[in-house]
Design a protein around this motif. Structure first.
Motif, PDB file in Angstrom:
ATOM      1  N   PRO A 139      10.533   6.799  -2.108  1.00 14.17           N
ATOM      2  CA  PRO A 139      11.432   6.181  -3.106  1.00 14.17           C
ATOM      3  C   PRO A 139      11.158   4.689  -3.202  1.00 14.17           C
ATOM      4  CG  PRO A 139      12.621   6.708  -1.080  1.00 14.17           C
ATOM      5  CD  PRO A 139      11.263   7.322  -0.938  1.00 14.17           C
ATOM      6  N   ASP A 140      11.390   4.134  -4.372  1.00 15.49           N
ATOM      7  CA  ASP A 140      11.030   2.728  -4.576  1.00 15.49           C
ATOM      8  C   ASP A 140      11.715   1.773  -3.617  1.00 15.49           C
ATOM      9  OD1 ASP A 140      13.531   2.981  -5.669  1.00 15.49           O
ATOM     10  OD2 ASP A 140      12.943   2.450  -7.696  1.00 15.49           O
ATOM     11  N   HIS A 141      12.901   2.140  -3.119  1.00 10.46           N
ATOM     12  CA  HIS A 141      13.581   1.236  -2.186  1.00 10.46           C
ATOM     13  C   HIS A 141      12.928   1.228  -0.804  1.00 10.46           C
ATOM     14  CE1 HIS A 141      15.726   5.134  -1.531  1.00 10.46           C
ATOM     15  NE2 HIS A 141      15.685   4.745  -0.271  1.00 10.46           N
ATOM     16  N   ASN A 142      11.954   2.122  -0.597  1.00  4.30           N
ATOM     17  CA  ASN A 142      11.232   2.151   0.678  1.00  4.30           C
ATOM     18  C   ASN A 142       9.794   1.638   0.558  1.00  4.30           C
ATOM     19  OD1 ASN A 142      13.263   3.056   2.350  1.00  4.30           O
ATOM     20  ND2 ASN A 142      12.737   5.221   2.146  1.00  4.30           N
ATOM     21  N   PHE A 143       9.439   1.138  -0.618  1.00  5.25           N
ATOM     22  CA  PHE A 143       8.085   0.589  -0.797  1.00  5.25           C
ATOM     23  C   PHE A 143       7.785  -0.474   0.247  1.00  5.25           C
ATOM     24  CE2 PHE A 143       7.799   1.526  -5.650  1.00  5.25           C
ATOM     25  CZ  PHE A 143       7.457   2.834  -5.362  1.00  5.25           C
ATOM     26  N   ARG A 144       8.745  -1.342   0.474  1.00  4.47           N
ATOM     27  CA  ARG A 144       8.542  -2.454   1.411  1.00  4.47           C
ATOM     28  C   ARG A 144       8.182  -1.936   2.809  1.00  4.47           C
ATOM     29  NH1 ARG A 144      12.706  -5.674   4.752  1.00  4.47           N
ATOM     30  NH2 ARG A 144      11.450  -7.433   5.464  1.00  4.47           N
ATOM     31  N   LYS A 145       8.873  -0.928   3.259  1.00  8.37           N
ATOM     32  CA  LYS A 145       8.639  -0.384   4.594  1.00  8.37           C
ATOM     33  C   LYS A 145       7.216   0.141   4.729  1.00  8.37           C
ATOM     34  CE  LYS A 145      10.572   2.976   7.866  1.00  8.37           C
ATOM     35  NZ  LYS A 145      11.637   3.999   8.071  1.00  8.37           N
ATOM     36  N   VAL A 146       6.740   0.836   3.698  1.00  7.31           N
ATOM     37  CA  VAL A 146       5.406   1.426   3.731  1.00  7.31           C
ATOM     38  C   VAL A 146       4.323   0.350   3.659  1.00  7.31           C
ATOM     39  CG1 VAL A 146       3.808   2.996   2.557  1.00  7.31           C
ATOM     40  CG2 VAL A 146       6.229   3.582   2.726  1.00  7.31           C
ATOM     41  N   ILE A 147       4.500  -0.610   2.764  1.00  5.65           N
ATOM     42  CA  ILE A 147       3.490  -1.668   2.604  1.00  5.65           C
ATOM     43  C   ILE A 147       3.412  -2.549   3.840  1.00  5.65           C
ATOM     44  CG2 ILE A 147       2.833  -3.701   1.271  1.00  5.65           C
ATOM     45  CD1 ILE A 147       2.330  -0.980  -0.094  1.00  5.65           C
ATOM     46  N   ASN A 148       4.555  -2.841   4.444  1.00  4.39           N
ATOM     47  CA  ASN A 148       4.543  -3.645   5.669  1.00  4.39           C
ATOM     48  C   ASN A 148       3.859  -2.910   6.812  1.00  4.39           C
ATOM     49  OD1 ASN A 148       5.701  -6.145   5.036  1.00  4.39           O
ATOM     50  ND2 ASN A 148       7.768  -5.336   5.125  1.00  4.39           N
ATOM     51  N   LYS A 149       3.969  -1.607   6.816  1.00  2.00           N
ATOM     52  CA  LYS A 149       3.311  -0.815   7.853  1.00  2.00           C
ATOM     53  C   LYS A 149       1.804  -0.846   7.681  1.00  2.00           C
ATOM     54  CE  LYS A 149       2.999   2.256  11.194  1.00  2.00           C
ATOM     55  NZ  LYS A 149       3.339   1.918  12.593  1.00  2.00           N
ATOM     56  N   CYS A 150       1.354  -0.793   6.421  1.00  2.00           N
ATOM     57  CA  CYS A 150      -0.089  -0.777   6.153  1.00  2.00           C
ATOM     58  C   CYS A 150      -0.402  -1.527   4.857  1.00  2.00           C
ATOM     59  CB  CYS A 150      -0.593   0.667   6.067  1.00  2.00           C
ATOM     60  SG  CYS A 150      -2.377   0.828   5.886  1.00  2.00           S
ATOM     61  N   PRO A 151      -0.544  -2.855   4.924  1.00  2.00           N
ATOM     62  CA  PRO A 151      -0.863  -3.647   3.731  1.00  2.00           C
ATOM     63  C   PRO A 151      -2.166  -3.230   3.065  1.00  2.00           C
ATOM     64  CG  PRO A 151      -0.088  -5.075   5.500  1.00  2.00           C
ATOM     65  CD  PRO A 151      -0.296  -3.715   6.105  1.00  2.00           C
ATOM     66  N   ARG A 152      -3.072  -2.626   3.832  1.00  2.00           N
ATOM     67  CA  ARG A 152      -4.363  -2.212   3.271  1.00  2.00           C
ATOM     68  C   ARG A 152      -4.218  -1.192   2.152  1.00  2.00           C
ATOM     69  NH1 ARG A 152      -7.787  -0.058   8.062  1.00  2.00           N
ATOM     70  NH2 ARG A 152      -9.142   0.564   6.334  1.00  2.00           N
ATOM     71  N   LEU A 153      -3.057  -0.561   2.063  1.00  4.87           N
ATOM     72  CA  LEU A 153      -2.825   0.373   0.963  1.00  4.87           C
ATOM     73  C   LEU A 153      -3.025  -0.334  -0.382  1.00  4.87           C
ATOM     74  CD1 LEU A 153       0.371   2.180   2.308  1.00  4.87           C
ATOM     75  CD2 LEU A 153      -1.813   3.304   1.800  1.00  4.87           C
ATOM     76  N   LEU A 154      -2.629  -1.600  -0.442  1.00  6.47           N
ATOM     77  CA  LEU A 154      -2.694  -2.343  -1.700  1.00  6.47           C
ATOM     78  C   LEU A 154      -4.112  -2.718  -2.103  1.00  6.47           C
ATOM     79  CD1 LEU A 154       0.397  -4.722  -1.346  1.00  6.47           C
ATOM     80  CD2 LEU A 154       0.202  -2.632  -2.714  1.00  6.47           C
ATOM     81  N   THR A 155      -5.059  -2.597  -1.192  1.00  9.34           N
ATOM     82  CA  THR A 155      -6.451  -2.906  -1.522  1.00  9.34           C
ATOM     83  C   THR A 155      -7.301  -1.642  -1.597  1.00  9.34           C
ATOM     84  OG1 THR A 155      -7.050  -3.242   0.813  1.00  9.34           O
ATOM     85  CG2 THR A 155      -6.286  -5.161  -0.423  1.00  9.34           C
TER      86      THR A 155
END
Length: 301
Positions: A139-155
């Motif tokens: 869910p969009d309110h958990n995006f932060r939790k996932v990205i903080n766990k693995c910033p490499r997802l964004l690249t």
């Protein structure tokens, strides 16, 4: 105001300067000279020795440093930052904030993955958040939790990396998406052919069947993240030669490979040998120091 928030505010002011289109060259010179004097030239990071650097380049360095990002490291890892505009950097920061990422998260995210700062929002970043929402069911309110766990997802490319990795992991038996999203997301940014498959093949070469190797990584997904040369090989050699262990023990307790060879496995094994007791592999390694001392004292229980 936090450093990251201050950097965003600084970005905004500097971007406004950079995007101004004065009506005449004389006004342009006046406007550009006046603003940096207050924002940049009085800042400790702005030194006269770098006079040859362009104003915009100095602005970028200052913004990265104020935000808590090592500018030198970021520019080395992502040379495209040298030509990126302040407007584009600011737009990426603003976009991430709309996705729930907080100011205080930015130093770590950009520090780990400076490539994000030159990403294309439409073709690079948006597809990742769509992948999280629709494929991983985050869910969009958990995006932060996932990205903080693995910033490499964004690249990572959704088409070339994230979806193929998810498809492969599902086929292996990773049916629950929540652990993949919140705990083991690093597996999604791991190359299937160069990283995931070779780890399974190595386990099979040790003598485990395909199904046994598959069950081992399902029980301990971290096995996919360990180096064959620096982790598997020395630990298996110690297990088989010094400990005289059997494959069955590793099949039942694959987490053995997650423990430090020098700081945990060797010293505890030597104490067990010296005490003349028998302890299951899991008990020997998982017990706390206090519990382990008690087991040794009582002769294994």
């Amino acid at each position: 105001m936090s450093p990251a928030a201050g950097a965003v505010a600084l970005h905004s002011s500097l971007c406004t300067i950079s995007s101004d289109k004065p009506s005449s060259p004389s006004k342009s010179s006046t406007n550009l000279a006046a603003k940096p004097k207050s924002l940049l030239q009085n800042h400790p990071l702005y030194t006269p020795t770098h006079a040859k650097l362009s104003l915009q380049f100095k602005e970028k360095i200052l913004c990265l440093e104020v935000m808590g990002v090592d500018a030198g490291k970021a520019l080395t890892q992502n040379p495209d930052l040298r030509t990126a505009t302040m407007e584009s950097i600011h737009s990426i920061i603003s976009f991430l904030l709309t996705k729930g990422i907080q100011h205080k998260d930015l130093p770590r995210i950009f520090g780990m993955c400076p490539k994000i700062l030159t990403s294309d929002i439409k073709t690079d970043l948006n597809p990742v958040f769509d992948f999280l929402l629709h494929d991983l069911k985050v869910p969009d309110h958990n995006f932060r939790k996932v990205i903080n766990k693995c910033p490499r997802l964004l690249t990572s490319s959704v088409i070339d990396q994230l979806k193929p990795a998810l498809f492969y992991l599902k086929r292996l038996g990773f049916k629950d998406l929540a652990p993949l999203a919140y705990q083991d997301s690093v597996l999604l940014v791991s190359n299937v052919e160069r990283t995931l498959i070779p780890k399974l093949k190595y386990l099979e070469n040790l003598g485990f069947s395909k199904d046994e190797a598959r069950c081992m990584v399902l029980r301990c997904p971290a096995l996919f993240t360990f180096s064959i040369e620096n982790n598997f090989q020395p630990k298996f050699e110690y297990f088989s030669v010094e400990m005289g262990g059997k494959l069955k023990e590793l099949k039942e307790f694959p987490q053995y490979f997650a423990f430090s060879l020098e700081n945990r496995i060797k010293p505890r094994h030597m104490e067990v040998v010296q005490s003349g007791i028998n302890l299951p592999l899991s008990v020997m390694l998982k017990s706390t120091d206090e519990e382990f001392r008690e087991l040794i004292k009582k002769g294994g229980g």
